[in-house]
Design an enzyme around this catalytic site. Structure first.
Site, PDB file in Angstrom:
ATOM      1  N   CYS A  81       0.714  -1.303   0.147  1.00 21.91           N
ATOM      2  CA  CYS A  81      -0.025   0.057   0.067  1.00 21.91           C
ATOM      3  C   CYS A  81       1.090   1.309  -0.011  1.00 21.91           C
ATOM      4  O   CYS A  81       1.509   1.529   0.919  1.00 21.91           O
ATOM      5  CB  CYS A  81      -0.994  -0.041   1.062  1.00 21.91           C
ATOM      6  SG  CYS A  81      -1.730   1.480   1.684  1.00 21.91           S
ATOM      7  N   CYS A  84      -0.047   3.954   2.868  1.00 20.87           N
ATOM      8  CA  CYS A  84       0.551   3.182   3.860  1.00 20.87           C
ATOM      9  C   CYS A  84       1.964   3.543   4.193  1.00 20.87           C
ATOM     10  O   CYS A  84       2.594   4.045   5.110  1.00 20.87           O
ATOM     11  CB  CYS A  84       0.048   1.649   4.145  1.00 20.87           C
ATOM     12  SG  CYS A  84      -1.506   1.088   4.089  1.00 20.87           S
TER      13      CYS A  84
END
Length: 198
Positions: A81, A84
């Site tokens: 991600c 993230c």
């Protein structure tokens, strides 16, 4: 054309010019060395930012977080991600700032072990943050990349047992579709669930 001896530089003028040139070359070399050192340490510092795996390894286990009476920030994430990853530095600094007062729990959505939590908290985009009070009750959630200040303000309110100032925030996310059944073709499954699912 004849050269007039007065037009010729004297030895002392030539020596001064040579010394001046050497000094300039030395200064240029020193500046180049200093810049090289600065670039080296700057690039090392950039590559040494905390990884999601390191943050997860250092996070509070969920079993402890739900029983130690401290409020909790739970983050659902994945190593792939990009949102993230972009928040890793902020999460690291927030953990340093609030770790005495708040549990930081990280749950990797690629690990089927966390499927019950993924379903319970309706995780469909990551990063997905859930703010829990000291008794483990979910107070608010936010999805997507969040500015550090919003997270810090929410954590401060969580500690003070106040209403969270930004209880529903949306930011840039990575789409996540929880696999209710094991799918060996899913590159994110890592073979985590047996065929037939749960």
């Amino acid at each position: 054309m004849t050269l007039d001896p007065s037009d010729m530089p004297s030895n002392s003028e030539a020596d001064t010019a040579t010394t001046s040139q050497r000094l300039r070359n030395f200064l240029v070399a020193m500046v180049a060395i200093a810049l090289s050192i600065a670039l080296f340490f700057g690039s090392r510092q950039q590559t040494e930012q905390p990884s999601l795996s390191a943050l997860a390894a250092d996070s509070t286990p969920i079993e402890i977080a739900l029983t130690n009476q401290k409020p909790t920030l739970m983050e659902f994430y994945a190593n792939w991600c990009t949102s993230c990853q972009a928040m890793a530095d902020d999460m690291h600094s927030l953990k340093q700032e609030f770790s005495d007062q708040v549990n930081f729990v990280m749950l990797n959505v690629d690990n089927s072990k966390w499927l019950p939590e993924v379903l319970k908290f309706d995780v469909d985009g990551i990063p997905h943050f859930v703010y829990l009070d000291g008794s483990g009750e979910a107070l608010a959630s936010s999805v997507g990349q969040q500015p550090r200040q919003i997270l810090a303000d929410n954590l401060a309110a969580l500690v003070a047992e106040d209403t969270l100032p930004t209880s529903k925030a949306m930011g840039q996310t990575s789409i996540f579709q929880p696999a209710v059944r094991g799918n060996q073709d899913d590159p994110r499954s890592h073979g985590g669930m047996p065929a037939g699912g749960i």
